[in-house]
Design a protein around this motif. Structure first.
Motif, PDB file in Angstrom:
ATOM      1  N   LEU A  69       1.597  -1.413   0.208  1.00 33.98           N
ATOM      2  CA  LEU A  69       0.126  -0.154   0.111  1.00 33.98           C
ATOM      3  C   LEU A  69       0.988   0.836  -0.337  1.00 33.98           C
ATOM      4  O   LEU A  69       2.112   1.384   0.733  1.00 33.98           O
ATOM      5  CB  LEU A  69      -1.019   0.163   1.072  1.00 33.98           C
ATOM      6  CG  LEU A  69      -1.785  -0.901   0.796  1.00 33.98           C
ATOM      7  CD1 LEU A  69      -2.796  -0.829   2.776  1.00 33.98           C
ATOM      8  CD2 LEU A  69      -3.034  -0.518   0.775  1.00 33.98           C
ATOM      9  N   SER A  70       0.481   2.353  -0.177  1.00 31.05           N
ATOM     10  CA  SER A  70       1.288   3.289  -0.182  1.00 31.05           C
ATOM     11  C   SER A  70       0.992   4.686   0.530  1.00 31.05           C
ATOM     12  O   SER A  70      -0.347   3.887   1.830  1.00 31.05           O
ATOM     13  CB  SER A  70       0.886   4.310  -1.464  1.00 31.05           C
ATOM     14  OG  SER A  70      -1.283   5.190  -1.164  1.00 31.05           O
ATOM     15  N   PRO A  71       1.360   4.858   1.589  1.00 27.47           N
ATOM     16  CA  PRO A  71       1.719   5.966   2.660  1.00 27.47           C
ATOM     17  C   PRO A  71      -0.244   6.490   3.209  1.00 27.47           C
ATOM     18  O   PRO A  71      -0.061   6.969   4.312  1.00 27.47           O
ATOM     19  CB  PRO A  71       2.658   7.115   2.871  1.00 27.47           C
ATOM     20  CG  PRO A  71       3.239   6.397   1.807  1.00 27.47           C
ATOM     21  CD  PRO A  71       2.746   5.694   0.651  1.00 27.47           C
ATOM     22  N   ILE A  72      -0.567   6.533   1.904  1.00 32.08           N
ATOM     23  CA  ILE A  72      -1.719   7.379   1.873  1.00 32.08           C
ATOM     24  C   ILE A  72      -3.177   6.667   2.403  1.00 32.08           C
ATOM     25  O   ILE A  72      -3.612   7.089   3.892  1.00 32.08           O
ATOM     26  CB  ILE A  72      -2.849   7.917   0.673  1.00 32.08           C
ATOM     27  CG1 ILE A  72      -1.768   8.655  -0.292  1.00 32.08           C
ATOM     28  CG2 ILE A  72      -3.682   8.178   0.609  1.00 32.08           C
ATOM     29  CD1 ILE A  72      -2.182   9.115  -1.536  1.00 32.08           C
ATOM     30  N   CYS A  73      -2.732   5.587   2.078  1.00 32.02           N
ATOM     31  CA  CYS A  73      -3.837   4.421   3.490  1.00 32.02           C
ATOM     32  C   CYS A  73      -3.032   4.446   4.646  1.00 32.02           C
ATOM     33  O   CYS A  73      -4.376   4.583   5.646  1.00 32.02           O
ATOM     34  CB  CYS A  73      -3.819   2.812   2.455  1.00 32.02           C
ATOM     35  SG  CYS A  73      -4.571   2.394   3.251  1.00 32.02           S
ATOM     36  N   TYR A  74      -2.098   4.255   5.026  1.00 32.65           N
ATOM     37  CA  TYR A  74      -1.701   4.863   6.645  1.00 32.65           C
ATOM     38  C   TYR A  74      -2.147   6.186   7.057  1.00 32.65           C
ATOM     39  O   TYR A  74      -2.520   6.094   8.334  1.00 32.65           O
ATOM     40  CB  TYR A  74       0.114   4.588   7.031  1.00 32.65           C
ATOM     41  CG  TYR A  74       0.556   4.519   8.244  1.00 32.65           C
ATOM     42  CD1 TYR A  74       0.323   4.255   8.888  1.00 32.65           C
ATOM     43  CD2 TYR A  74       1.389   5.974   8.418  1.00 32.65           C
ATOM     44  CE1 TYR A  74       0.434   4.230  10.200  1.00 32.65           C
ATOM     45  CE2 TYR A  74       1.742   6.185   9.702  1.00 32.65           C
ATOM     46  CZ  TYR A  74       1.402   5.404   9.978  1.00 32.65           C
ATOM     47  OH  TYR A  74       1.858   5.643  11.591  1.00 32.65           O
ATOM     48  N   PHE A  75      -2.139   6.837   6.588  1.00 32.63           N
ATOM     49  CA  PHE A  75      -2.141   7.966   7.022  1.00 32.63           C
ATOM     50  C   PHE A  75      -3.400   8.965   6.995  1.00 32.63           C
ATOM     51  O   PHE A  75      -4.222   9.346   8.316  1.00 32.63           O
ATOM     52  CB  PHE A  75      -0.978   9.817   6.401  1.00 32.63           C
ATOM     53  CG  PHE A  75       0.005  10.045   6.671  1.00 32.63           C
ATOM     54  CD1 PHE A  75       0.478  10.093   7.949  1.00 32.63           C
ATOM     55  CD2 PHE A  75       0.754   9.415   5.982  1.00 32.63           C
ATOM     56  CE1 PHE A  75       1.942  10.226   7.919  1.00 32.63           C
ATOM     57  CE2 PHE A  75       2.592   9.610   6.146  1.00 32.63           C
ATOM     58  CZ  PHE A  75       2.762   9.850   7.432  1.00 32.63           C
ATOM     59  N   MET A  76      -4.243   7.529   6.123  1.00 31.14           N
ATOM     60  CA  MET A  76      -5.724   7.834   6.242  1.00 31.14           C
ATOM     61  C   MET A  76      -6.404   7.006   8.066  1.00 31.14           C
ATOM     62  O   MET A  76      -6.941   7.609   8.039  1.00 31.14           O
ATOM     63  CB  MET A  76      -6.187   7.548   5.373  1.00 31.14           C
ATOM     64  CG  MET A  76      -7.575   7.230   4.854  1.00 31.14           C
ATOM     65  SD  MET A  76      -8.428   6.392   3.884  1.00 31.14           S
ATOM     66  CE  MET A  76      -8.354   4.969   3.741  1.00 31.14           C
ATOM     67  N   GLU A  77      -5.320   6.009   8.455  1.00 29.24           N
ATOM     68  CA  GLU A  77      -6.272   5.297   8.788  1.00 29.24           C
ATOM     69  C   GLU A  77      -5.783   6.236  10.072  1.00 29.24           C
ATOM     70  O   GLU A  77      -6.329   5.739  11.373  1.00 29.24           O
ATOM     71  CB  GLU A  77      -5.745   3.837   8.747  1.00 29.24           C
ATOM     72  CG  GLU A  77      -6.281   2.827   8.363  1.00 29.24           C
ATOM     73  CD  GLU A  77      -7.063   2.814   7.984  1.00 29.24           C
ATOM     74  OE1 GLU A  77      -8.120   3.192   9.902  1.00 29.24           O
ATOM     75  OE2 GLU A  77      -8.165   1.943   7.513  1.00 29.24           O
ATOM     76  N   LEU A  78      -4.841   6.491  10.637  1.00 26.06           N
ATOM     77  CA  LEU A  78      -3.728   7.386  11.419  1.00 26.06           C
ATOM     78  C   LEU A  78      -4.408   8.621  11.860  1.00 26.06           C
ATOM     79  O   LEU A  78      -5.067   8.579  12.523  1.00 26.06           O
ATOM     80  CB  LEU A  78      -2.382   8.108  11.137  1.00 26.06           C
ATOM     81  CG  LEU A  78      -1.909   8.365  12.564  1.00 26.06           C
ATOM     82  CD1 LEU A  78      -1.424   7.184  13.427  1.00 26.06           C
ATOM     83  CD2 LEU A  78      -0.773   8.765  11.547  1.00 26.06           C
ATOM     84  N   ASN A  79      -5.381   9.199  10.886  1.00 20.74           N
ATOM     85  CA  ASN A  79      -6.278  10.182  11.020  1.00 20.74           C
ATOM     86  C   ASN A  79      -7.697   9.859  11.010  1.00 20.74           C
ATOM     87  O   ASN A  79      -8.534  11.286  11.280  1.00 20.74           O
ATOM     88  CB  ASN A  79      -5.509  11.269  10.137  1.00 20.74           C
ATOM     89  CG  ASN A  79      -4.631  12.048   9.781  1.00 20.74           C
ATOM     90  OD1 ASN A  79      -4.358  13.006  10.386  1.00 20.74           O
ATOM     91  ND2 ASN A  79      -3.428  11.452   9.617  1.00 20.74           N
ATOM     92  N   LYS A  80      -8.000   8.925  11.337  1.00 23.94           N
ATOM     93  CA  LYS A  80      -9.325   8.540  11.926  1.00 23.94           C
ATOM     94  C   LYS A  80      -9.572   9.135  10.805  1.00 23.94           C
ATOM     95  O   LYS A  80     -11.177   9.567  10.519  1.00 23.94           O
ATOM     96  CB  LYS A  80     -10.196   9.299  13.210  1.00 23.94           C
ATOM     97  CG  LYS A  80      -9.437   8.316  13.858  1.00 23.94           C
ATOM     98  CD  LYS A  80      -9.224   9.074  14.790  1.00 23.94           C
ATOM     99  CE  LYS A  80      -8.418   9.281  16.346  1.00 23.94           C
ATOM    100  NZ  LYS A  80      -7.030   9.109  16.468  1.00 23.94           N
ATOM    101  N   MET A  81      -9.615   8.730   9.057  1.00 24.94           N
ATOM    102  CA  MET A  81     -10.743   9.486   8.453  1.00 24.94           C
ATOM    103  C   MET A  81     -11.421   7.530   7.236  1.00 24.94           C
ATOM    104  O   MET A  81     -10.202   6.117   7.647  1.00 24.94           O
ATOM    105  CB  MET A  81      -9.937   9.811   7.514  1.00 24.94           C
ATOM    106  CG  MET A  81      -8.889  10.837   7.270  1.00 24.94           C
ATOM    107  SD  MET A  81      -8.188  11.971   6.391  1.00 24.94           S
ATOM    108  CE  MET A  81      -8.676  12.863   7.399  1.00 24.94           C
ATOM    109  N   ASP A  82     -11.794   7.635   7.128  1.00 27.40           N
ATOM    110  CA  ASP A  82     -12.532   6.678   6.020  1.00 27.40           C
ATOM    111  C   ASP A  82     -12.781   7.699   4.192  1.00 27.40           C
ATOM    112  O   ASP A  82     -11.694   8.280   4.710  1.00 27.40           O
ATOM    113  CB  ASP A  82     -13.798   5.958   6.023  1.00 27.40           C
ATOM    114  CG  ASP A  82     -15.174   7.064   5.855  1.00 27.40           C
ATOM    115  OD1 ASP A  82     -14.643   8.482   4.777  1.00 27.40           O
ATOM    116  OD2 ASP A  82     -15.702   6.755   6.304  1.00 27.40           O
ATOM    117  N   LEU A  83     -12.554   6.302   2.985  1.00 30.91           N
ATOM    118  CA  LEU A  83     -12.045   6.385   1.774  1.00 30.91           C
ATOM    119  C   LEU A  83     -12.993   7.832   1.312  1.00 30.91           C
ATOM    120  O   LEU A  83     -12.515   8.844   0.965  1.00 30.91           O
ATOM    121  CB  LEU A  83     -12.488   5.386   0.980  1.00 30.91           C
ATOM    122  CG  LEU A  83     -11.970   5.424  -0.586  1.00 30.91           C
ATOM    123  CD1 LEU A  83     -10.802   5.964  -0.628  1.00 30.91           C
ATOM    124  CD2 LEU A  83     -12.991   4.693  -1.113  1.00 30.91           C
ATOM    125  N   SER A  84     -13.811   7.592   2.204  1.00 31.50           N
ATOM    126  CA  SER A  84     -15.344   9.364   1.750  1.00 31.50           C
ATOM    127  C   SER A  84     -14.614  10.442   2.329  1.00 31.50           C
ATOM    128  O   SER A  84     -15.177  11.597   1.429  1.00 31.50           O
ATOM    129  CB  SER A  84     -16.898   8.594   2.669  1.00 31.50           C
ATOM    130  OG  SER A  84     -17.270   7.097   1.220  1.00 31.50           O
TER     131      SER A  84
END
Length: 134
Positions: A69-84
């Protein structure tokens, strides 16, 4: 719930000297507000949710390290975000953000696109590219 029965559990809120505003009924049966330091079942549920978020972020970090995976997915999870949510922050279609989860696609992103992600995560482009190393 009656005002005098508002839960006052020694949980996360009380440790930080915070209180939550809740609705309760007064002695006349009218709705009013009251302050609560928490409720044990709610504290347990919140703790479980935070543990789940940490676990997902760690799984994403390992997949980034393994080149899956790219780091985008990691930072998305770390920042409590989902795809939307992330798609909304970067003003892109969800399918396009999901495509950027692929390391090969991420490696070709221009600085303008990377800056959108960096802004959403409140980090620099350098941190976005290099913060997760093997």
């Amino acid at each position: 719930m009656e005002k005098e029965n508002v839960p006052q559990h020694d949980g996360n809120l009380s440790k930080k000297n915070l209180k939550e505003l809740v609705y309760a009924t007064d002695e006349n049966g009218n709705y009013t507000t009251a302050l609560s330091t928490g409720w044990e079942p709610k504290a347990i549920a919140l703790s479980n949710a935070i543990d789940d978020i940490k676990e997902r972020a760690e799984e994403a970090r390992l997949k980034v390290q393994n080149g899956e995976l790219s780091p985008i997915c990691y930072f998305m999870e770390l920042n409590k975000m989902d795809l939307s949510i992330l798609a909304g922050y970067v003003d892109m279609w969800k399918w396009r953000v999901k495509r950027h989860f692929k390391p090969s696609v991420f490696a070709k992103l221009n600085d303008k696109t990377l800056q959108k992600y960096a802004d959403a995560f409140d980090i620099s482009i350098v941190e976005l590219k290099n913060s997760i190393t093997k």
